[in-house]
Design an enzyme around this catalytic site. Structure first.
Site, PDB file in Angstrom:
ATOM      1  CE  LYS A  61      -4.264  -1.733   0.465  1.00  0.00           C
ATOM      2  NZ  LYS A  61      -4.765  -1.457  -0.579  1.00  0.00           N
ATOM      3  CG  ASP A  68      -4.021  -0.717  -3.740  1.00  0.00           C
ATOM      4  OD1 ASP A  68      -4.338   0.437  -4.691  1.00  0.00           O
ATOM      5  OD2 ASP A  68      -4.965  -1.814  -3.407  1.00  0.00           O
ATOM      6  CD  GLU A  70      -5.479  -2.857  -6.164  1.00  0.00           C
ATOM      7  OE1 GLU A  70      -4.251  -3.288  -6.295  1.00  0.00           O
ATOM      8  OE2 GLU A  70      -6.158  -2.645  -6.195  1.00  0.00           O
ATOM      9  CG  ASP A 125      -9.944  -2.246  -6.428  1.00  0.00           C
ATOM     10  OD1 ASP A 125     -11.168  -2.597  -6.427  1.00  0.00           O
ATOM     11  OD2 ASP A 125      -9.391  -2.344  -5.078  1.00  0.00           O
ATOM     12  CE  LYS A 172     -10.206  -5.458  -4.147  1.00  0.00           C
ATOM     13  NZ  LYS A 172     -10.265  -4.115  -3.517  1.00  0.00           N
TER      14      LYS A 172
HETATM   15  O1  OSB Z   1      -7.589  -1.471  -2.730  1.00  0.00           O
HETATM   16  O2  OSB Z   1      -7.125  -3.483  -2.388  1.00  0.00           O
HETATM   17  C1  OSB Z   1      -8.067  -2.577  -2.159  1.00  0.00           C
HETATM   18  C2  OSB Z   1      -8.586  -3.953   2.155  1.00  0.00           C
HETATM   19  C3  OSB Z   1      -9.428  -3.405   1.779  1.00  0.00           C
HETATM   20  C4  OSB Z   1     -10.083  -2.383   0.970  1.00  0.00           C
HETATM   21  C5  OSB Z   1      -9.610  -2.235  -0.242  1.00  0.00           C
HETATM   22  C6  OSB Z   1      -8.194  -3.125  -0.564  1.00  0.00           C
HETATM   23  C7  OSB Z   1      -7.753  -3.828  -0.014  1.00  0.00           C
HETATM   24  C8  OSB Z   1      -6.530  -4.266   0.360  1.00  0.00           C
HETATM   25  C9  OSB Z   1      -6.888  -6.232   1.272  1.00  0.00           C
HETATM   26  O3  OSB Z   1      -5.525  -4.775  -0.771  1.00  0.00           O
HETATM   27  C10 OSB Z   1      -6.341  -7.471   0.103  1.00  0.00           C
HETATM   28  C11 OSB Z   1      -6.587  -8.212   1.693  1.00  0.00           C
HETATM   29  O4  OSB Z   1      -7.862  -9.217   1.230  1.00  0.00           O
HETATM   30  O5  OSB Z   1      -5.840  -8.800   1.628  1.00  0.00           O
HETATM   31 MG    MG Z   2      -7.072  -1.638  -4.593  1.00  0.00          MG
END
Ligand code: OSB
Ligand code: MG
Length: 374
Positions: free
Chosen positions: A165, A191, A216, A241, A265
């Protein structure tokens, strides 16, 4: 197939360590569990991916609770549908802007349909893989050295891809430290969760030297044109995303060239019916695919793993075992990682993992049940 009873539960589960993104920090996951029954002894389960506060998208646990109990459940319960896609055809218009709430109902219908047919969900969705590679997402907490240590530990444990992140002020130093620590052969992604602005393009271009698999969602969800402009300036591929919650969004991503990769997702896009359409659209448009995560328990993860078993998902997803986030999961047995992969639960019908009813009861903070009229 007819749903005779819908039970919506909210549970609260502590994370092993807090998860920090550009939106803030999560220490306890509040989440909704949907349970459907068909009156013939079959049940279907799903998890709503909405978080406690808005940020990732506008939906929250509380808004999804209201959407499901006030609008979706009264229509969905008692409805006769041929297959899970029929649910969405029937109830989709009731909550056009609430894909997370809709997805919980739709995905529970898929689990129910698969169990009624005695088929693994992965097979009903068209999946062919027996295992899926595991990827880990590391939050924003800690110094670059500490994140690099966590990344090295993840590589030691077998993860096939590491996602970091990032946000303005916590990006180049972290990525540099991690790349130095794990070497050039480890697949790395970042991300931004929409935290950058158009003024940051030069800064983001400096990430090109680290050979990331992708960047991302650097810009806000609504800024598809900005992503297109940024993609032209970068060597690194952009992955979207938050920007893509409908097939129309994906069509625009492709026509604008706003990125080369899509994080799918099912819980973000309204369920598997839309996710499967996105797979076809993305493949026709030359977009690479992987399955993302939303800090799910084993129930939501099992749904994601079933989707990731489709050949179309060529990149490792945010698919980690139960012990990544939870001291104790709400499924028994938990999802485990072997050689950097999760086994697709194919031995039992539906999602193939059993909700731990006793544990779920003990974690439940509210319940609502809706029954079909006799
Ligand atoms: O942006 O992908 C995302 C978790 C909560 C909300 C948004 C995101 C995420 C993650 C976690 O990146 C990924 C996971 O569940 O391992
Ligand atoms: Mg993401």
């Amino acid at each position: 197939m007819r749903v005779q009873r819908l039970t919506l539960r909210e549970i609260q589960l502590p994370l092993r360590e807090s998860f920090v993104t550009a939106f803030g920090s999560v220490t306890h996951r509040r989440l909704l569990l949907m349970e459907l029954e068909d009156g013939e002894g079959n049940t279907g389960w799903a998890e709503c991916v909405a978080g406690a506060v808005p940020g990732y998208t506008a939906e929250t646990v509380d808004s999804a609770w209201a959407t499901i109990t006030d609008r979706l459940a009264p229509e969905a319960v008692g409805l006769e549908v041929e297959d899970p896609s029929g649910t969405i055809a029937a109830i989709g218009d009731l909550a056009p802007d609430e894909p997370m709430a809709r997805a919980a109902a739709e995905m529970a219908c898929w689990d129910l349909a698969a169990r009624r047919e005695g088929l693994p969900l992965a097979e009903l969705l068209g999946g062919t893989r027996a295992t899926v590679p595991a990827g880990i997402a590391l939050g924003l907490a800690g110094t670059p050295g500490e994140v690099a240590e966590a990344a090295a530990d993840a590589v030691r444990r077998g993860y096939r891809r590491i996602k970091l992140k990032i946000q303005p002020g916590a990006d180049l130093d972290v990525v540099r430290a991690v790349r130095q620590r794990v070497g050039d052969d480890v697949a790395l992604t970042v991300d931004g969760n929409g935290s950058y602005r158009r003024a940051d393009f030069d800064h983001l271009a400096a990430l090109d030297e680290f050979q990331l698999q992708m960047i991302e969602q650097p810009l806000p969800a609504a800024d598809l044109q900005g992503h297109a402009d940024l993609q032209r300036r970068l060597i690194t591929s952009i992955c979207l995303d938050e920007s893509v919650t409908t097939v129309t969004d994906l069509d625009r991503m492709i026509s604008l060239k706003a990125g080369r990769v899509l994080n799918v997702k099912p819980g973000r896009v309204g369920g598997f019916t839309t996710a499967l359409t996105m797979v076809e659209t993305a493949q026709a448009g030359g977009i690479d695919l992987w399955v993302g995560g939303m800090l799910e328990t084993g129930i939501g993860r099992a749904h994601n793993v079933a989707l990731a078993s489709l050949e179309a998902f060529r990149l490792p997803g945010d698919l980690s075992p139960s012990n990544r986030y939870w001291e104790e999961d709400i499924i028994d047995p938990p999802l485990t990682m072997e050689s950097g992969a999760l086994r697709v639960p194919l031995a039992a019908p539906g999602i193939g993992v059993a909700p731990d009813q006793e544990r779920i009861r003990s974690l439940t903070t509210r319940v609502q049940e809706v029954r079909a009229a006799p």
